[in-house]
Design a protein around this motif. Structure first.
Motif, PDB file in Angstrom:
ATOM      1  N   GLU A  33       9.396  -5.434  19.185  1.00  0.00           N
ATOM      2  CA  GLU A  33      11.083  -5.452  19.688  1.00  0.00           C
ATOM      3  C   GLU A  33      11.799  -4.825  18.332  1.00  0.00           C
ATOM      4  O   GLU A  33      12.524  -5.642  18.160  1.00  0.00           O
ATOM      5  N   GLY A  34      11.472  -3.780  17.873  1.00  0.00           N
ATOM      6  CA  GLY A  34      12.448  -3.200  16.718  1.00  0.00           C
ATOM      7  C   GLY A  34      11.999  -3.826  15.468  1.00  0.00           C
ATOM      8  O   GLY A  34      11.077  -4.587  15.419  1.00  0.00           O
ATOM      9  N   GLY A  35      12.666  -3.700  14.443  1.00  0.00           N
ATOM     10  CA  GLY A  35      12.381  -4.095  13.226  1.00  0.00           C
ATOM     11  C   GLY A  35      12.011  -2.908  12.070  1.00  0.00           C
ATOM     12  O   GLY A  35      11.345  -2.028  12.438  1.00  0.00           O
ATOM     13  N   SER A  36      12.368  -3.032  10.926  1.00  0.00           N
ATOM     14  CA  SER A  36      12.098  -2.166   9.945  1.00  0.00           C
ATOM     15  C   SER A  36      10.932  -2.507   9.266  1.00  0.00           C
ATOM     16  O   SER A  36      10.400  -3.508   9.267  1.00  0.00           O
ATOM     17  N   LEU A  37      10.724  -1.486   8.187  1.00  0.00           N
ATOM     18  CA  LEU A  37       9.306  -1.724   7.641  1.00  0.00           C
ATOM     19  C   LEU A  37       9.598  -3.148   6.682  1.00  0.00           C
ATOM     20  O   LEU A  37       8.568  -3.852   6.394  1.00  0.00           O
ATOM     21  N   ALA A  38      10.547  -3.199   6.304  1.00  0.00           N
ATOM     22  CA  ALA A  38      10.822  -4.278   5.413  1.00  0.00           C
ATOM     23  C   ALA A  38      10.814  -5.625   6.079  1.00  0.00           C
ATOM     24  O   ALA A  38      10.681  -6.740   5.493  1.00  0.00           O
ATOM     25  N   ASP A  39      10.764  -5.378   7.339  1.00  0.00           N
ATOM     26  CA  ASP A  39      10.616  -6.799   8.291  1.00  0.00           C
ATOM     27  C   ASP A  39       9.251  -7.366   8.662  1.00  0.00           C
ATOM     28  O   ASP A  39       8.845  -8.259   9.317  1.00  0.00           O
ATOM     29  N   ILE A  40       8.036  -6.239   8.164  1.00  0.00           N
ATOM     30  CA  ILE A  40       6.747  -6.641   8.432  1.00  0.00           C
ATOM     31  C   ILE A  40       6.338  -7.932   7.626  1.00  0.00           C
ATOM     32  O   ILE A  40       6.631  -7.895   6.532  1.00  0.00           O
ATOM     33  N   ASP A  41       5.564  -8.977   8.255  1.00  0.00           N
ATOM     34  CA  ASP A  41       5.198 -10.123   7.575  1.00  0.00           C
ATOM     35  C   ASP A  41       4.304  -9.630   6.462  1.00  0.00           C
ATOM     36  O   ASP A  41       3.135  -8.841   6.697  1.00  0.00           O
ATOM     37  N   PRO A  42       4.159  -9.552   4.947  1.00  0.00           N
ATOM     38  CA  PRO A  42       3.160  -9.179   4.265  1.00  0.00           C
ATOM     39  C   PRO A  42       1.912  -9.849   4.625  1.00  0.00           C
ATOM     40  O   PRO A  42       0.692  -9.151   4.506  1.00  0.00           O
ATOM     41  N   ALA A  66      14.397   2.668   1.077  1.00  0.00           N
ATOM     42  CA  ALA A  66      14.693   1.421   0.836  1.00  0.00           C
ATOM     43  C   ALA A  66      13.736   0.204   1.388  1.00  0.00           C
ATOM     44  O   ALA A  66      13.269  -0.413   1.133  1.00  0.00           O
ATOM     45  N   GLY A  67      13.493   0.654   2.791  1.00  0.00           N
ATOM     46  CA  GLY A  67      12.639  -0.375   3.604  1.00  0.00           C
ATOM     47  C   GLY A  67      11.098  -0.341   2.964  1.00  0.00           C
ATOM     48  O   GLY A  67      10.437  -1.092   2.843  1.00  0.00           O
ATOM     49  N   PHE A  68      10.649   1.046   2.892  1.00  0.00           N
ATOM     50  CA  PHE A  68       9.363   1.248   2.285  1.00  0.00           C
ATOM     51  C   PHE A  68       9.235   0.648   0.705  1.00  0.00           C
ATOM     52  O   PHE A  68       8.182  -0.211   0.643  1.00  0.00           O
ATOM     53  N   THR A  69      10.163   0.654  -0.046  1.00  0.00           N
ATOM     54  CA  THR A  69      10.201   0.026  -1.381  1.00  0.00           C
ATOM     55  C   THR A  69       9.965  -1.493  -1.177  1.00  0.00           C
ATOM     56  O   THR A  69       9.344  -2.043  -1.882  1.00  0.00           O
ATOM     57  N   ALA A  70      10.982  -2.066  -0.298  1.00  0.00           N
ATOM     58  CA  ALA A  70      11.087  -3.398   0.024  1.00  0.00           C
ATOM     59  C   ALA A  70       9.520  -3.746   0.367  1.00  0.00           C
ATOM     60  O   ALA A  70       9.106  -4.914  -0.043  1.00  0.00           O
ATOM     61  N   LEU A  71       9.035  -3.140   1.471  1.00  0.00           N
ATOM     62  CA  LEU A  71       7.667  -3.615   1.984  1.00  0.00           C
ATOM     63  C   LEU A  71       6.651  -3.615   0.847  1.00  0.00           C
ATOM     64  O   LEU A  71       5.761  -4.379   0.792  1.00  0.00           O
ATOM     65  N   GLU A  90      11.890   2.320  -7.362  1.00  0.00           N
ATOM     66  CA  GLU A  90      11.270   1.336  -8.233  1.00  0.00           C
ATOM     67  C   GLU A  90       9.768   1.749  -8.256  1.00  0.00           C
ATOM     68  O   GLU A  90       9.203   1.257  -8.976  1.00  0.00           O
ATOM     69  N   VAL A  91       9.505   1.929  -6.831  1.00  0.00           N
ATOM     70  CA  VAL A  91       7.916   2.091  -6.626  1.00  0.00           C
ATOM     71  C   VAL A  91       7.250   3.552  -6.239  1.00  0.00           C
ATOM     72  O   VAL A  91       6.124   3.771  -6.629  1.00  0.00           O
ATOM     73  N   ALA A  92       8.222   4.324  -5.836  1.00  0.00           N
ATOM     74  CA  ALA A  92       7.833   5.304  -4.932  1.00  0.00           C
ATOM     75  C   ALA A  92       7.640   6.677  -5.939  1.00  0.00           C
ATOM     76  O   ALA A  92       8.509   6.823  -6.760  1.00  0.00           O
ATOM     77  N   ASP A 279       6.980   7.849   9.211  1.00  0.00           N
ATOM     78  CA  ASP A 279       5.900   6.917   9.305  1.00  0.00           C
ATOM     79  C   ASP A 279       5.477   6.575   7.732  1.00  0.00           C
ATOM     80  O   ASP A 279       6.069   7.085   6.764  1.00  0.00           O
ATOM     81  N   ALA A 280       4.828   5.428   7.615  1.00  0.00           N
ATOM     82  CA  ALA A 280       4.343   4.952   6.208  1.00  0.00           C
ATOM     83  C   ALA A 280       2.713   4.454   6.586  1.00  0.00           C
ATOM     84  O   ALA A 280       2.219   4.329   7.804  1.00  0.00           O
ATOM     85  N   ALA A 281       1.811   4.711   5.627  1.00  0.00           N
ATOM     86  CA  ALA A 281       0.595   4.178   5.636  1.00  0.00           C
ATOM     87  C   ALA A 281       0.294   3.416   4.697  1.00  0.00           C
ATOM     88  O   ALA A 281       0.733   3.560   3.397  1.00  0.00           O
ATOM     89  N   LEU A 282      -0.748   2.445   4.738  1.00  0.00           N
ATOM     90  CA  LEU A 282      -1.216   1.673   3.818  1.00  0.00           C
ATOM     91  C   LEU A 282      -2.669   1.803   3.667  1.00  0.00           C
ATOM     92  O   LEU A 282      -3.257   1.580   4.866  1.00  0.00           O
ATOM     93  N   ILE A 283      -3.411   2.042   2.635  1.00  0.00           N
ATOM     94  CA  ILE A 283      -4.829   2.296   2.428  1.00  0.00           C
ATOM     95  C   ILE A 283      -5.407   1.202   1.355  1.00  0.00           C
ATOM     96  O   ILE A 283      -4.823   1.004   0.298  1.00  0.00           O
ATOM     97  N   ASP A 284      -6.529   0.565   1.819  1.00  0.00           N
ATOM     98  CA  ASP A 284      -7.370  -0.108   0.809  1.00  0.00           C
ATOM     99  C   ASP A 284      -7.935   0.936   0.068  1.00  0.00           C
ATOM    100  O   ASP A 284      -8.934   1.445   0.213  1.00  0.00           O
ATOM    101  N   ASN A 285      -7.185   0.922  -1.352  1.00  0.00           N
ATOM    102  CA  ASN A 285      -7.889   2.058  -2.244  1.00  0.00           C
ATOM    103  C   ASN A 285      -9.207   1.674  -2.799  1.00  0.00           C
ATOM    104  O   ASN A 285      -9.660   2.377  -3.715  1.00  0.00           O
ATOM    105  N   THR A 286      -9.720   0.274  -2.653  1.00  0.00           N
ATOM    106  CA  THR A 286     -11.015  -0.086  -3.133  1.00  0.00           C
ATOM    107  C   THR A 286     -12.225   0.192  -2.082  1.00  0.00           C
ATOM    108  O   THR A 286     -13.484   0.036  -2.332  1.00  0.00           O
ATOM    109  N   ARG A 287     -11.699   0.750  -0.985  1.00  0.00           N
ATOM    110  CA  ARG A 287     -12.549   0.999   0.138  1.00  0.00           C
ATOM    111  C   ARG A 287     -12.564   2.147   0.895  1.00  0.00           C
ATOM    112  O   ARG A 287     -13.542   2.681   1.166  1.00  0.00           O
TER     113      ARG A 287
END
Length: 314
Positions: A33-42, A66-71, A90-92, A279-287
């Motif tokens: 129901e909506g929500g930004s990238l920063a709202d995803i539970d880590p 901003a949302g990507f950086t916060a996530l 700060e990270v990107a 879009d954003a993507a998250l990859i396990d960089n060890t796998r």
């Protein structure tokens, strides 16, 4: 195709829906129901990644830098960099490795400073082609012939290369927390950072650069599990750096037959991330290794970030 709805662990975090993405265990993650990238539970994100290997995050409102950086910051204990790229937050850092196809690799995988996670944010998707590619090292290891698994299990591989002074200083500056100006960092501090990872040797050069060697399994444990994953940079690019020399630990070359099998199996198991704006993507960089199809639309704009979810080895 099945789907699952994951309720957020806290009342302020957004619930997400997952569906399979690709031919393996990857997942498409969308808001309920909506929500930004920063709202995803880590914690939800890390738990999903441990099972899937890679996640494509789509449909979140206000998907921006901003949302990507916060996530990235909320999910990670610390971040690291590619010292040849410029920062945009700060990270990107902007993905700018030319226009040719990029071979499969793990970020910083040919050095002792490989991150646990690799993140991507698509500000503007390409109108054609130019996809990011992913290849799950679990699937590759299982698909190898017994002879290939035996060869890679028998001994580690070693990467060795020269790194220019400006690049190692930028990396050391970030790894040391950014408190010491890059130009004031002594090479001994970089060597001490390398000593945290077994199998690393860094030697200062007369021109201010360094030459290093880094010994590591071609198929090692991941940050989430002991199961071996063929996740490395044997096929990877060297766009901003000297091409590394790669051998087995005893100094022998990887045979043409062995490399041909690596190329054949990984090509068969490589999947595309078909980007959409935001879009954003998250990859396990060890796998999971990643790469890129040739860029056919130069207006594509992708950023990446690298981070840890545990403290780097001390």
């Amino acid at each position: 195709m099945t789907s699952a709805v994951i309720t957020a662990a806290t009342t302020t975090a957004a619930a997400v829906r997952t569906t399979p993405y690709g031919t393996g265990t990857g997942l498409l993650v969308e808001p309920v129901e909506g929500g930004s990238l920063a709202d995803i539970d880590p914690k939800v994100l890390r738990d999903l990644l441990a099972e899937a290997g890679f996640l494509l995050l789509r449909g979140f409102t206000g998907s921006d830098m901003a949302g990507f950086t916060a996530l990235v910051q909320s999910t990670s204990t610390s971040t690291t960099i590619d010292p040849a790229r410029d920062f945009y937050s700060e990270v990107a850092q902007k993905v700018d490795a030319g226009f040719d196809e990029v071979g499969l690799h793990t970020e910083n995988g040919n050095s002792p400073f490989r991150s646990h996670l690799a993140w991507f944010f698509c500000e503007k998707a390409a109108s054609s082609g130019s996809q990011t590619t992913v290849c799950d090292g679990y699937r590759v290891w299982d698909a190898f012939s017994p002879a290939a698994r035996e060869a890679f299990a028998a001994q580690d591989i070693v990467y060795s290369r020269y790194v220019a002074e400006a690049q190692w200083r930028a990396m050391a500056h970030h790894l040391l927390g950014g408190t010491t100006p890059a130009e004031e960092i002594d090479v001994a501090e970089l060597i001490a950072l390398g000593d945290r990872t077994p199998g690393t040797k860094i030697v200062a050069q007369e021109d201010g650069g360094v030459r290093y060697s880094f010994r590591t399994p071609a198929a090692g444990r991941t940050v989430f599990a002991e199961r071996p994953s063929f996740a490395n940079s044997i096929l990877g690019p060297s766009f901003n750096y000297e091409k590394p020399k790669i051998t087995f630990a005893d100094g022998t070359e990887l045979s043409a037959e062995l490399l041909a099998e690596v190329e054949s199996v990984t090509a068969r198991l490589t999947e595309n991330l078909d980007w959409q704006d935001g879009d954003a993507a998250l990859i396990d960089n060890t796998r999971v290794m990643h790469g890129r199809r040739a860029i056919t639309d130069p207006n594509r704009t992708i950023f990446n970030a690298l981070s840890y979810i545990e403290a780097p080895a001390a």
